[in-house]
Design an enzyme around this catalytic site. Structure first.
Site, PDB file in Angstrom:
ATOM      1  N   ASP A 268     -92.218  24.585  68.110  1.00 60.39           N
ATOM      2  CA  ASP A 268     -91.334  25.297  67.199  1.00 60.39           C
ATOM      3  C   ASP A 268     -91.605  26.788  67.409  1.00 60.39           C
ATOM      4  O   ASP A 268     -92.662  27.175  67.915  1.00 60.39           O
ATOM      5  CB  ASP A 268     -91.565  24.880  65.746  1.00 60.39           C
ATOM      6  CG  ASP A 268     -90.389  25.280  64.855  1.00 60.39           C
ATOM      7  OD1 ASP A 268     -89.523  26.067  65.323  1.00 60.39           O
ATOM      8  OD2 ASP A 268     -90.317  24.832  63.697  1.00 60.39           O
TER       9      ASP A 268
HETATM   10  C1  BGC Z   1     -87.229  26.477  62.931  1.00 59.95           C
HETATM   11  C2  BGC Z   1     -86.621  25.509  63.908  1.00 59.95           C
HETATM   12  C3  BGC Z   1     -85.571  26.210  64.725  1.00 59.95           C
HETATM   13  C4  BGC Z   1     -86.211  27.405  65.411  1.00 59.95           C
HETATM   14  C5  BGC Z   1     -85.248  28.186  66.289  1.00 59.95           C
HETATM   15  C6  BGC Z   1     -87.710  27.750  63.600  1.00 59.95           C
HETATM   16  O1  BGC Z   1     -88.075  28.717  62.665  1.00 59.95           O
HETATM   17  O2  BGC Z   1     -88.299  25.871  62.250  1.00 59.95           O
HETATM   18  O3  BGC Z   1     -86.045  24.430  63.227  1.00 59.95           O
HETATM   19  O4  BGC Z   1     -85.018  25.329  65.654  1.00 59.95           O
HETATM   20  O5  BGC Z   1     -86.712  28.287  64.428  1.00 59.95           O
HETATM   21  O6  BGC Z   1     -84.331  28.866  65.540  1.00 59.95           O
END
Ligand code: BGC
Length: 754
Positions: A268
């Site tokens: 993530d």
């Molecule tokens: C989130 C993810 C997301 C990623 C990219 C993160 O902060 O937890 O779900 O896909 O950002 O935007």
């Protein structure tokens, strides 16, 4: 002369460069599906390290998305593009230097589509969504989110499906199949245990092995096995002391070893210290990618901390992923998906997902020609989707005023004007205060009882729309969020009293991103319609349900408890205020004990006979169904069961049949019943029937024995319970397991070489 000397120098440099390139890539080698090993041999250490770390996307043809992979043009390795979901593709709608817009379709949110219990519909819907991914030049959709609804206050529950792993896993699998049928990928997230937003980067989810296997991993397991996603996104949090993204056990032993996952794992979005551990654990891609991470990988390989095999293993998986992408295929995307057709799909999906919670004396459907007094700020500021990375930039989100008008209802215009002007004022004030309007749920304006009395005289029915919004970064709170605010409660009480005095009905529409308290007020209203956050066209679907054009067939994917403190996880969930309104102590921030173990949702309520406001799987219809006698056939690996459902009412409709199993406990304590399968009929005309068939394997019947790391299916009698909800079992039969079955799983709790 001077020029000549310069050009000779330039020529020499060019020749040297060409020689260098030739030396590095003598045969002008370019990536193909069948030469991955050759490419790996031709890559430098730096190139390999960069491929494992996201690129900055500066040269990308699709700007400002969540992430990119690193391009190595000399070897024909293109950059690939990753962008968010899950309710649609998250793209910035405007770009510099062009008037063209890049709006995407806002489909119903995850909790809503799980309420449809309709895997075919979900797959059809995400086929349309995946087409937007393809046609806007994106390779991977960062979705679906599929963490379990452990607690209603988790701020991202709308991006997730259910409290039950089977429903969650099956809907996620359908989602992935639909998107990926377009030749683009999904990144299933957040693997695993990301069940709260508070301190999500550092929180240690302390989950017992059995709860982990049966609840928090089971849904991912189903999705991986049944849909083969291209990617998995590891979560920020720790599980039992180890960051998910750095857990060899999670990412390699379980995900790849036990479940056979073949794709890539990406982090993530963040920048954790333990890049080296992440690489070794089998986390192939660091997103969004920082230079320091590539440097750490290079240094670790040079020092022998990351072996050549480990490095090449991850690089190979990245290349295997890249050769599948549209960017590798040089797909010429149009930037013009059929938004009109997809809007129609979004509307259909919302129609299938709406849950009718209450319908006293057949209040609904309305006749269609009523004059409606429409109350509530969310009638104007409709919540189509939540906020954060789960948001989708749509050209338009229909609201209830426009949807009811379009459906042919007459609205009380003064009341509509009143809410429109309140919305304008609140918006302007929030802009002045610098508060992002999308982060708040609306405060209701006060309406005097005299005004309500006047309105009740000139309207036929009251429709109250109350909403909740939430999203990434924060959890919801108890007061004015899980509970109705005082002013919302007052509005409801007054509307209820006045309209009922006039002999008129009150309908509540819950435009919410997560479960709220309903027990204290539900008897004040005649009907409750729950569309959740149903996407850009959801308001039209609600209007169609109110009018009877659509017969609601959704059922709850998550329990509505009576009290917040009835929920087993409520003692171990961060919230900023105690239920007595006082500021609470800071607990469950650094770590959260999953003390309730696998007693999540109905597993707890139903087994312990704790009364709830609306049970898991509950949803009403405008018609009635009769469940026929089920049959069971033993197969070589479990059983197949069938039963016939007949529409015994007066209107066409669909029914979801939920199959719960009450298993013999064997040596393990078990919930009284657990969902093992479900099926939904087609649209049945009055008098029409359909036979539904469900197949369950021995493995699916098993519970996890953590003392010997084995899935055990106990011998004995299995009661099969066919329910219209977990508390409304219509038919039962049984199946006998003659002997105990065991499936051992691989275990390697530690990193190799440690
Ligand atoms: C989130 C993810 C997301 C990623 C990219 C993160 O902060 O937890 O779900 O896909 O950002 O935007």
């Amino acid at each position: 002369m001077f020029y000549n000397r310069l050009s000779i120098k330039a020529l020499v440099i060019t020749l040297l460069c060409a020689e260098l390139c030739y030396a590095q890539n003598p045969n002008n080698l370019k990536l193909r599906e069948d030469n991955i090993d050759e490419i790996i041999s031709a890559m430098t250490l730096e190139e390999k390290a960069h491929l494992l770390v996201g690129g900055d996307g500066t040269t990308s043809d699709v700007p400002n998305v969540a992430g990119y992979t690193y391009a190595i043009p000399r070897l024909g390795i293109p950059m690939t593009v990753l962008s968010d979901g899950p309710a649609g593709l998250g793209l910035e709608p405007k770009r510099e230097g062009t008037d063209q817009t890049f709006y995407c379709t806002g489909f119903p949110t995850s909790t809503a589509i799980a309420s449809s219990w309709d895997v075919d519909m979900v797959e059809e819907m995400t086929r349309a969504m995946g087409n937007e991914v393809l046609e806007y030049g994106v390779d991977v959709l960062l979705a679906p989110g599929m963490n379990i609804h452990r607690n209603p206050l988790c701020g991202r529950n709308f991006e997730y499906y259910s409290e039950d792993p089977v429903l969650s896993g099956k809907i996620a699998a359908a989602y992935v199949r639909g998107v990926q049928s377009n030749g683009v990928g999904c990144s299933v997230k957040h693997f695993a245990g990301n069940n709260q937003e508070t301190n999500r980067h550092e929180n240690d989810a302390r989950i017992g092995e059995r709860a982990l296997r049966e609840i928090y991993l089971r849904n991912f397991e189903i999705a991986i096995r049944e849909s083969h996603p291209w990617a998995v996104m590891s979560s920020y949090n720790k599980i039992n002391g180890e960051y998910s993204q750095q857990s060899y056990r999670l990412l390699t032993t379980i995900l790849r070893g036990d479940w056979g996952f073949q794709g890539i794992v990406m982090t993530d979005w963040g920048r954790k210290e333990g890049t080296v551990r992440a690489v070794k654990a089998g986390n192939d891609l660091m997103e969004p990618g920082f230079k320091i991470e590539a440097e750490r990988i290079v240094a670790a390989v040079e020092k022998g901390e990351i072996s050549q095999e480990e490095l090449d293993r991850n690089v190979r998986r990245m290349l295997e992923y890249i050769v599948k992408t549209p960017h590798f295929r040089k797909y010429r995307y149009s930037n013009k998906p059929d938004l009109k057709a997809h809007a129609a799909m979004a509307r259909k999906a919302a129609e299938e997902s709406i849950v009718l919670l209450r319908n006293k004396n057949s209040t609904l459907p309305l006749k269609g020609n009523e004059k409606i007094a429409l109350y509530g700020m969310n009638s104007v500021d409709f919540v189509g989707i939540g906020t954060g990375s789960g948001e989708v930039y749509t050209e338009h989100v229909a609201n209830m005023q426009e949807a009811l008008t379009e459906a042919g209802f007459a609205l009380d215009e003064d009341l509509a004007d009143f809410y429109n002007s309140c919305f304008a004022v609140q918006n302007a004030k929030e802009r002045m205060d610098g508060i992002a309007t999308d982060r708040r749920h609306r405060s209701e304006p006060e309406i005097s009882i005299q005004a309500i009395e006047r309105q009740a005289q000139v309207n036929d029915v009251a429709v109250v729309v109350l909403g909740r919004i939430a999203g990434e970064y924060a959890d919801r709170v108890f007061h004015d969020d899980f509970l109705l605010s005082d002013i919302e409660m007052e509005l409801l009480q007054n509307v209820s009293m006045v309209y009922h005095k006039e002999g008129k009905k009150v309908v509540m529409v819950l435009n919410i991103v997560g479960v709220i308290e309903t027990a204290s007020w539900k008897n004040l209203v005649d009907a409750i319609v729950l569309p959740w956050a149903p996407g850009q066209e959801g308001a039209h679907a609600i209007a169609d349900v109110l009018k009877g054009k659509v017969n609601p067939s959704g059922k709850l994917p998550t329990t509505f408890p009576i009290n917040y403190m009835d929920i087993p996880s409520s003692k171990n969930f961060p919230y900023r205020w105690n239920t007595n309104g006082k500021k609470g102590e800071r607990r469950n921030i650094d770590f959260t004990e999953y003390e309730e173990s696998f007693w999540v949702g109905y597993r707890y309520f139903q087994t312990n006979k704790v009364e709830v406001s609306y049970p898991f799987g509950f949803g009403l219809s405008y018609t009635s169904f009769e469940y026929g006698k089920p049959t069971v056939k033993t197969t070589s690996d479990g059983f197949t069961t069938s039963l016939t459902v007949k529409n015994t009412g007066k209107v066409t409709g669909r029914e979801v049949v939920e199959l719960y199993v009450a298993a013999p406990s064997g040596e393990l304590g078990k919930p009284a019943r657990e969902l093992k399968a479900f099926a939904k009929t087609k649209l049945l005309a009055p008098g029409e029937s359909e036979t539904l068939t469900m197949k369950i394997s021995t493995y699916e019947l098993a519970s996890f024995n953590e003392t010997n790391n084995t899935w055990e299916t106990a011998a004995g009698i299995y009661q099969l319970l066919f329910g219209a909800s977990v508390n409304d079992i219509r038919r039962t039969t049984s199946f006998k397991m003659n002997k105990k079955a065991m499936t051992e799983v691989e275990t390697s709790p530690c990193l190799p070489n440690q």
